[in-house]
Design an enzyme around this catalytic site. Structure first.
Site, PDB file in Angstrom:
ATOM      1  N   GLY A  45      37.600  36.022  50.186  1.00 14.14           N
ATOM      2  CA  GLY A  45      36.321  35.804  49.433  1.00 14.14           C
ATOM      3  C   GLY A  45      35.770  34.310  49.412  1.00 14.14           C
ATOM      4  O   GLY A  45      36.622  33.487  49.414  1.00 14.14           O
TER       5      GLY A  45
ATOM      6  N   ARG B  75      37.780  39.530  55.798  1.00 12.74           N
ATOM      7  CA  ARG B  75      38.938  39.974  55.454  1.00 12.74           C
ATOM      8  C   ARG B  75      39.440  41.002  56.714  1.00 12.74           C
ATOM      9  O   ARG B  75      38.962  41.868  56.577  1.00 12.74           O
ATOM     10  CB  ARG B  75      38.934  40.782  54.177  1.00 12.74           C
ATOM     11  CG  ARG B  75      38.402  39.970  52.962  1.00 12.74           C
ATOM     12  CD  ARG B  75      38.737  40.686  51.670  1.00 12.74           C
ATOM     13  NE  ARG B  75      37.959  40.479  50.691  1.00 12.74           N
ATOM     14  CZ  ARG B  75      38.379  39.539  49.614  1.00 12.74           C
ATOM     15  NH1 ARG B  75      39.476  38.641  49.986  1.00 12.74           N
ATOM     16  NH2 ARG B  75      37.555  39.080  48.697  1.00 12.74           N
TER      17      ARG B  75
ATOM     18  N   ASP C 282      45.343  34.029  48.358  1.00  8.87           N
ATOM     19  CA  ASP C 282      46.822  34.400  48.739  1.00  8.87           C
ATOM     20  C   ASP C 282      46.658  35.292  50.099  1.00  8.87           C
ATOM     21  O   ASP C 282      47.819  35.022  51.044  1.00  8.87           O
ATOM     22  CB  ASP C 282      47.543  35.186  47.550  1.00  8.87           C
ATOM     23  CG  ASP C 282      46.501  36.428  47.320  1.00  8.87           C
ATOM     24  OD1 ASP C 282      45.405  36.489  47.664  1.00  8.87           O
ATOM     25  OD2 ASP C 282      46.858  37.035  46.177  1.00  8.87           O
TER      26      ASP C 282
ATOM     27  N   THR D 173      39.421  29.871  46.308  1.00  6.12           N
ATOM     28  CA  THR D 173      39.095  31.172  45.592  1.00  6.12           C
ATOM     29  C   THR D 173      38.485  30.998  44.081  1.00  6.12           C
ATOM     30  O   THR D 173      39.101  30.036  43.603  1.00  6.12           O
ATOM     31  CB  THR D 173      40.164  32.049  45.975  1.00  6.12           C
ATOM     32  OG1 THR D 173      39.973  33.280  44.518  1.00  6.12           O
ATOM     33  CG2 THR D 173      41.631  31.377  45.074  1.00  6.12           C
TER      34      THR D 173
ATOM     35  N   ASP E  72      39.064  33.013  41.763  1.00  7.44           N
ATOM     36  CA  ASP E  72      40.069  33.345  40.818  1.00  7.44           C
ATOM     37  C   ASP E  72      41.146  32.504  40.283  1.00  7.44           C
ATOM     38  O   ASP E  72      41.604  32.709  39.139  1.00  7.44           O
ATOM     39  CB  ASP E  72      41.021  34.632  41.547  1.00  7.44           C
ATOM     40  CG  ASP E  72      40.204  35.822  41.872  1.00  7.44           C
ATOM     41  OD1 ASP E  72      38.761  35.571  41.567  1.00  7.44           O
ATOM     42  OD2 ASP E  72      40.697  36.665  42.608  1.00  7.44           O
TER      43      ASP E  72
ATOM     44  N   ASP F 267      44.017  32.077  41.077  1.00  8.41           N
ATOM     45  CA  ASP F 267      45.415  32.663  41.219  1.00  8.41           C
ATOM     46  C   ASP F 267      46.429  32.104  42.022  1.00  8.41           C
ATOM     47  O   ASP F 267      47.189  33.174  42.758  1.00  8.41           O
ATOM     48  CB  ASP F 267      45.376  34.174  41.199  1.00  8.41           C
ATOM     49  CG  ASP F 267      44.660  34.430  42.520  1.00  8.41           C
ATOM     50  OD1 ASP F 267      44.093  33.729  43.119  1.00  8.41           O
ATOM     51  OD2 ASP F 267      44.480  35.604  42.945  1.00  8.41           O
TER      52      ASP F 267
ATOM     53  N   ARG G 217      40.578  39.360  40.476  1.00  3.34           N
ATOM     54  CA  ARG G 217      41.288  40.687  40.973  1.00  3.34           C
ATOM     55  C   ARG G 217      42.551  41.134  39.905  1.00  3.34           C
ATOM     56  O   ARG G 217      42.659  42.191  39.374  1.00  3.34           O
ATOM     57  CB  ARG G 217      41.492  40.583  42.381  1.00  3.34           C
ATOM     58  CG  ARG G 217      41.775  41.780  43.090  1.00  3.34           C
ATOM     59  CD  ARG G 217      42.073  41.699  44.310  1.00  3.34           C
ATOM     60  NE  ARG G 217      42.137  40.430  45.146  1.00  3.34           N
ATOM     61  CZ  ARG G 217      41.541  40.334  45.935  1.00  3.34           C
ATOM     62  NH1 ARG G 217      40.588  41.278  46.648  1.00  3.34           N
ATOM     63  NH2 ARG G 217      41.083  39.219  46.400  1.00  3.34           N
TER      64      ARG G 217
HETATM   65  O1  F6P Z   1      39.267  36.924  45.367  1.00  2.00           O
HETATM   66  C1  F6P Z   1      37.996  36.598  44.844  1.00  2.00           C
HETATM   67  C2  F6P Z   1      37.164  37.871  44.557  1.00  2.00           C
HETATM   68  O2  F6P Z   1      36.010  37.527  44.208  1.00  2.00           O
HETATM   69  C3  F6P Z   1      37.737  38.616  43.288  1.00  2.00           C
HETATM   70  O3  F6P Z   1      37.722  38.054  41.921  1.00  2.00           O
HETATM   71  C4  F6P Z   1      37.311  40.176  43.397  1.00  2.00           C
HETATM   72  O4  F6P Z   1      38.273  41.142  43.166  1.00  2.00           O
HETATM   73  C5  F6P Z   1      37.325  40.040  45.122  1.00  2.00           C
HETATM   74  O5  F6P Z   1      37.279  38.807  45.571  1.00  2.00           O
HETATM   75  C6  F6P Z   1      35.922  41.011  45.724  1.00  2.00           C
HETATM   76  O6  F6P Z   1      36.151  40.877  46.947  1.00  2.00           O
HETATM   77  P1  F6P Z   1      34.878  41.350  48.028  1.00  2.00           P
HETATM   78  O7  F6P Z   1      33.799  40.425  48.040  1.00  2.00           O
HETATM   79  O8  F6P Z   1      35.385  41.484  49.210  1.00  2.00           O
HETATM   80  O9  F6P Z   1      34.515  42.814  47.415  1.00  2.00           O
END
Ligand code: F6P
Length: 328
Positions: free
Chosen positions: A15, A76, A107, A130, A132, A134, A176
């Site tokens: 992300g 990803r 991660d 990120t 998050d 985390d 997440r």
């Molecule tokens: O890891 C960052 C994040 O924004 C999370 O908070 C969220 O769950 C996820 O990515 C969403 O991913 P995507 O943009 O691939 O839907």
């Protein structure tokens, strides 16, 4: 003694997060400062597999410190999870004569980097990017501070409607599997309740607390819910459940979504990204690998990539207590 580092590749993966561009800029300019070459890898690991590279000079990263997203784009990559995908990536790296990698992401990015490193022994350093927060081994990840400010700003606006219409709002925020955004933005925005995966409040306690809130004379309320919350219901089901059990409330839901990942990075994120980007290059030049750079007590420190991914970055439970006291 490993091979002398003369060319570093830099990529952003997973992300996007505000401040990633500031980190790219720092890596590119630190390379220029130390007289080595820097190659931008586009679209994360997918670009590594496809050889989507471009040489970056100090001037190529002008006017990006203030920009959200990532100029290198992100992805990803499913293919990188396969051995064949990683073999292709290694071939492209050899062809481009890249000696080491700086991996900016979360991660998933670091896990990919570690597997790659085990298979092909290519020096790599991770930079935590990120929203998050985390990741273990840093108090703050790049993008987290900006996301917090964005969320608080939006909840301030939602509060106007909540208070004008005497409503209860459930506001879902990202994270997440982690409640950092919910907890800190919740306290910052003055939420009545904060639901996070790390602490199961339970439906009964939530209802009890909302009843108490109503009795205490509050006409509107805001409950911040982390998307990873484990209360057993998604935010819409939760809102229905509360409306059914507490008909005195008019309930609305607001899912903030990807707006939390966009926008210009805060000053904090820019400075953090710049410090970590410089350190990542210096570590590689020092012959180090498989480490993540992070900020601990305002000092740039390093952690094994493995620990960064598998270790626990604990939330601050003190904030939950403070939030409880504030929602009197
Ligand atoms: O890891 C960052 C994040 O924004 C999370 O908070 C969220 O769950 C996820 O990515 C969403 O991913 P995507 O943009 O691939 O839907």
């Amino acid at each position: 003694m490993g091979k002398k580092i003369e060319k570093i590749g830099v990529l952003t993966s997973g992300g996007d997060a505000p401040g990633m561009n500031a980190a790219i800029r720092a890596v590119v300019r630190a390379c220029a400062y130390y007289n080595i070459e820097c190659v931008g890898v586009y679209r994360g690991y997918q670009g590594l597999i496809e050889g989507d590279f471009k040489m970056l000079t100090a001037r190529n990263v002008s006017n990006i410190i203030n920009r959200g997203g990532t100029i290198l784009k992100s992805a990803r990559s499913k293919e990188f999870r396969t051995k064949e995908g990683r073999e292709k990536a290694y071939k492209e790296i050899k062809k481009a004569e890249i000696d080491a990698l700086v991996l900016i992401g979360g991660d998933g990015t670091f896990t990919g980097g570690m597997v790659f490193n085990q298979e092909f022994t290519l020096p790599c350093i991770g930079i935590p990017g990120t929203i998050d927060n985390d990741i273990c081994g840093t108090n703050f990840t790049i993008g987290y501070d900006t996301a917090l400010n964005t969320v608080v700003d939006v909840i301030d606006k939602i509060r106007d409607t909540a208070s004008s219409h005497n409503r209860l709002f459930f506001v879902e925020v990202m994270g997440r599997d982690a409640g950092f955004i919910a907890l800190n933005a919740g306290v910052g925005a003055g939420a009545e309740e904060i639901l996070i995966p790390e602490e199961d409040l339970g439906l009964d306690r939530l209802l009890e607390s909302l009843k108490r809130t109503k009795r205490s004379g509050k006409s509107s309320s805001i409950v911040v819910v982390s998307e990873g919350d484990k209360i057993g219901k998604n935010v819409f089901e939760l809102a229905d459940y509360v409306e059914e059990h507490l008909p005195q409330y008019e309930v609305r839901v607001s899912v903030l979504g990807h707006m939390q990942r966009g926008g210009a990075p805060s000053c904090f994120d820019r400075v953090l990204a710049t410090r970590l980007g410089v350190k990542a290059v210096e570590l590689l030049l020092d012959g180090k690998s498989n480490l993540m750079v992070g900020l601990i007590n305002n000092k740039v420190e390093t952690t094994d990539l493995d620990h960064a991914v598998k270790g626990q970055h604990e939330i601050n439970k003190e904030l939950l207590r403070v939030s409880d006291i504030m929602s009197i």
